[in-house]
Design a protein around this motif. Sequence first.
Motif, PDB file in Angstrom:
ATOM      1  N   UNK A   1       0.857  -1.185   0.000  1.00 53.31           N
ATOM      2  CA  UNK A   1       0.000   0.000   0.000  1.00 53.31           C
ATOM      3  C   UNK A   1       0.894   1.237   0.000  1.00 53.31           C
ATOM      4  N   UNK A   2       0.528   2.222  -0.770  1.00 56.14           N
ATOM      5  CA  UNK A   2       1.365   3.422  -0.905  1.00 56.14           C
ATOM      6  C   UNK A   2       0.617   4.643  -0.378  1.00 56.14           C
ATOM      7  N   UNK A   3       1.373   5.595   0.191  1.00 61.67           N
ATOM      8  CA  UNK A   3       0.717   6.841   0.641  1.00 61.67           C
ATOM      9  C   UNK A   3       0.342   7.710  -0.545  1.00 61.67           C
ATOM     10  N   UNK A   4      -0.568   8.644  -0.302  1.00 60.22           N
ATOM     11  CA  UNK A   4      -0.854   9.669  -1.313  1.00 60.22           C
ATOM     12  C   UNK A   4       0.413  10.507  -1.494  1.00 60.22           C
ATOM     13  N   UNK A   5       0.637  11.064  -2.682  1.00 61.86           N
ATOM     14  CA  UNK A   5       1.862  11.847  -2.907  1.00 61.86           C
ATOM     15  C   UNK A   5       1.992  12.996  -1.912  1.00 61.86           C
ATOM     16  N   UNK A   6       3.244  13.274  -1.518  1.00 62.70           N
ATOM     17  CA  UNK A   6       3.493  14.404  -0.604  1.00 62.70           C
ATOM     18  C   UNK A   6       4.859  14.986  -0.919  1.00 62.70           C
ATOM     19  N   UNK A   7       5.053  16.218  -0.480  1.00 61.79           N
ATOM     20  CA  UNK A   7       6.362  16.866  -0.592  1.00 61.79           C
ATOM     21  C   UNK A   7       7.160  16.541   0.660  1.00 61.79           C
ATOM     22  N   UNK A   8       8.374  16.023   0.465  1.00 59.57           N
ATOM     23  CA  UNK A   8       9.230  15.670   1.605  1.00 59.57           C
ATOM     24  C   UNK A   8      10.168  16.836   1.888  1.00 59.57           C
ATOM     25  N   UNK A   9      10.118  17.335   3.120  1.00 60.96           N
ATOM     26  CA  UNK A   9      10.967  18.462   3.513  1.00 60.96           C
ATOM     27  C   UNK A   9      11.910  18.014   4.621  1.00 60.96           C
ATOM     28  N   UNK A  10      13.173  18.376   4.508  1.00 62.82           N
ATOM     29  CA  UNK A  10      14.167  17.956   5.505  1.00 62.82           C
ATOM     30  C   UNK A  10      14.943  19.176   5.995  1.00 62.82           C
ATOM     31  N   UNK A  11      14.316  20.007   6.833  1.00 60.70           N
ATOM     32  CA  UNK A  11      15.000  21.210   7.310  1.00 60.70           C
ATOM     33  C   UNK A  11      16.194  20.855   8.194  1.00 60.70           C
ATOM     34  N   UNK A  12      17.136  21.808   8.284  1.00 57.82           N
ATOM     35  CA  UNK A  12      18.368  21.545   9.040  1.00 57.82           C
ATOM     36  C   UNK A  12      18.348  22.171  10.429  1.00 57.82           C
ATOM     37  N   UNK A  13      17.417  23.119  10.662  1.00 60.39           N
ATOM     38  CA  UNK A  13      17.378  23.784  11.968  1.00 60.39           C
ATOM     39  C   UNK A  13      15.941  23.797  12.489  1.00 60.39           C
ATOM     40  N   UNK A  14      15.833  24.019  13.811  1.00 60.26           N
ATOM     41  CA  UNK A  14      14.495  24.093  14.421  1.00 60.26           C
ATOM     42  C   UNK A  14      13.710  25.279  13.847  1.00 60.26           C
ATOM     43  N   UNK A  15      14.416  26.383  13.594  1.00 60.56           N
ATOM     44  CA  UNK A  15      13.759  27.556  13.014  1.00 60.56           C
ATOM     45  C   UNK A  15      13.150  27.235  11.654  1.00 60.56           C
ATOM     46  N   UNK A  16      13.889  26.451  10.868  1.00 63.43           N
ATOM     47  CA  UNK A  16      13.355  26.070   9.541  1.00 63.43           C
ATOM     48  C   UNK A  16      12.156  25.133   9.689  1.00 63.43           C
ATOM     49  N   UNK A  17      12.180  24.264  10.699  1.00 61.10           N
ATOM     50  CA  UNK A  17      11.052  23.347  10.930  1.00 61.10           C
ATOM     51  C   UNK A  17       9.784  24.165  11.193  1.00 61.10           C
ATOM     52  N   UNK A  39       2.516   4.117   8.716  1.00 60.91           N
ATOM     53  CA  UNK A  39       1.444   3.138   8.471  1.00 60.91           C
ATOM     54  C   UNK A  39       0.095   3.808   8.196  1.00 60.91           C
ATOM     55  N   UNK A  40      -0.184   4.912   8.891  1.00 60.02           N
ATOM     56  CA  UNK A  40      -1.474   5.579   8.661  1.00 60.02           C
ATOM     57  C   UNK A  40      -1.532   6.202   7.268  1.00 60.02           C
ATOM     58  N   UNK A  41      -0.378   6.740   6.804  1.00 59.99           N
ATOM     59  CA  UNK A  41      -0.332   7.302   5.441  1.00 59.99           C
ATOM     60  C   UNK A  41      -0.479   6.182   4.418  1.00 59.99           C
ATOM     61  N   UNK A  42       0.237   5.070   4.665  1.00 58.15           N
ATOM     62  CA  UNK A  42       0.202   3.959   3.712  1.00 58.15           C
ATOM     63  C   UNK A  42      -1.194   3.368   3.583  1.00 58.15           C
ATOM     64  N   UNK A  43      -1.902   3.325   4.690  1.00 57.26           N
ATOM     65  CA  UNK A  43      -3.259   2.776   4.664  1.00 57.26           C
ATOM     66  C   UNK A  43      -4.284   3.834   4.227  1.00 57.26           C
ATOM     67  N   UNK A  44      -3.767   5.025   3.931  1.00 52.75           N
ATOM     68  CA  UNK A  44      -4.613   6.161   3.511  1.00 52.75           C
ATOM     69  C   UNK A  44      -5.672   6.508   4.557  1.00 52.75           C
ATOM     70  N   UNK A  45      -5.292   6.297   5.833  1.00 53.50           N
ATOM     71  CA  UNK A  45      -6.173   6.748   6.911  1.00 53.50           C
ATOM     72  C   UNK A  45      -6.041   8.246   7.092  1.00 53.50           C
ATOM     73  N   UNK A  46      -4.927   8.800   6.576  1.00 57.93           N
ATOM     74  CA  UNK A  46      -4.718  10.236   6.623  1.00 57.93           C
ATOM     75  C   UNK A  46      -3.819  10.618   5.454  1.00 57.93           C
ATOM     76  N   UNK A  47      -3.794  11.907   5.114  1.00 56.57           N
ATOM     77  CA  UNK A  47      -2.883  12.362   4.054  1.00 56.57           C
ATOM     78  C   UNK A  47      -2.508  13.822   4.304  1.00 56.57           C
ATOM     79  N   UNK A  48      -1.286  14.149   3.903  1.00 57.52           N
ATOM     80  CA  UNK A  48      -0.791  15.520   4.048  1.00 57.52           C
ATOM     81  C   UNK A  48      -0.048  15.889   2.786  1.00 57.52           C
ATOM     82  N   UNK A  49      -0.074  17.171   2.427  1.00 56.37           N
ATOM     83  CA  UNK A  49       0.641  17.627   1.234  1.00 56.37           C
ATOM     84  C   UNK A  49       2.144  17.647   1.474  1.00 56.37           C
TER      85      UNK A  49
END
Length: 290
Positions: A1-17, A39-49
């Motif tokens: 099972x795959x999650x809905x598409x999302x943008x993956x962000x990997x900030x380097x500092x807490x301020x950026x988070x 698991x919740x994303x994969x089961x499509x119980x929830x989704x985020x951009x």
Amino acid sequence: VKPAPFTYLAPATLGEVTAELAEWGDDAKVLAGGQSLVPMLNLRLTRFDALVDITGVDELRALDITDDGVRVGAATRHHVLEETPELWEAAPLLPLAAAHIGHFQIRNRGTVCGSVAHADPAAELPAVSIVLGAQMEVAGPGGTRQVDAADFFTGTWTTVLDSDEVLAAIRFPRWASTARFAVEEVARREGDFAIAGAVVAIDTDGQAITRAAIGLFGLGETPLRARAAEAALTGASVSSVDLEEVARLAVDGLDPPEDLHASSGLRARIGAAVVQRGLARALRPAGGPS
Ligand SMILES: Cc1cc2nc3c(=O)[nH]c(=O)nc-3n(C[C@H](O)[C@H](O)[C@H](O)COP(=O)(O)OP(=O)(O)OC[C@H]3O[C@@H](n4cnc5c(N)ncnc54)[C@H](O)[C@@H]3O)c2cc1C
């Protein structure tokens, strides 16, 4: 099972988070160990951009042990609790609880703050946080606010965190060196979430109980303090305290949830049993059989 598409962000500092969370609002979610969210994303119980991965932020990785207690940064994973021997002196409930969390694969990825932020009522660490009187460091775009653990959990999987906030660290205060601790639970299988469990912290002067805190998990919508049982323990003689009666008081008046695994009544009985077991373990003389 795959999650809905999302943008993956990997900030380097807490301020950026916090800046990313503020920009994306309700469309973004913090990603920590991913052991509950993925698991919740994969089961499509929830989704985020967008998912904001906080595990690469160096300043969130700290585990600081001081005379006051232990500060656990948001990127600290469960297995670190088991592998830091100093914690057995500074905050024994942390390694005791970590040993009950899922399987080692989950403990290798899941984070302490993730478990607390996720606020599963059957999880061990939220109950540890209310027993020890932890302080939550909540970071948002406007800075950091402190929240008492007692005020943090608002319901099943819900907390006081706003969508643009991150639980940056948790401070667990140190109890006296004479205090004794226990985590007891019943689960259907090793590694499963508990049907019900208890976290116990007891301090004595050798004769009488001077301080007592009992946290219950799996028995309500949030982790719960067993206040009536704690009151009955405080001042009681170590050698003659009626553990069965205290355990009964701990679950008196609760209305535990019902599911496939246990009825409400069975959960309450298991709750009393784990409280009694935890108290017996915490009150056992040092050096006695484990
Ligand atoms: C098979 C299985 C068995 C398990 N058994 C247990 C168990 O017995 N006991 C137990 O306690 N847990 C158990 N877990 C869950 C595990 O402990 C997770 O690691 C934990 O619940 C979530 O931590 P995480 O770092 O993986 O968070 P994620 O899955 O990344 O995130 C979970 C949620 O918390 C939010 N979040 C995470 N970190 C933060 C933060 N710092 N600030 C704000 N929000 C945040 C996320 O946005 C998401 O909504 C189990 C999981 C599995 C898959």
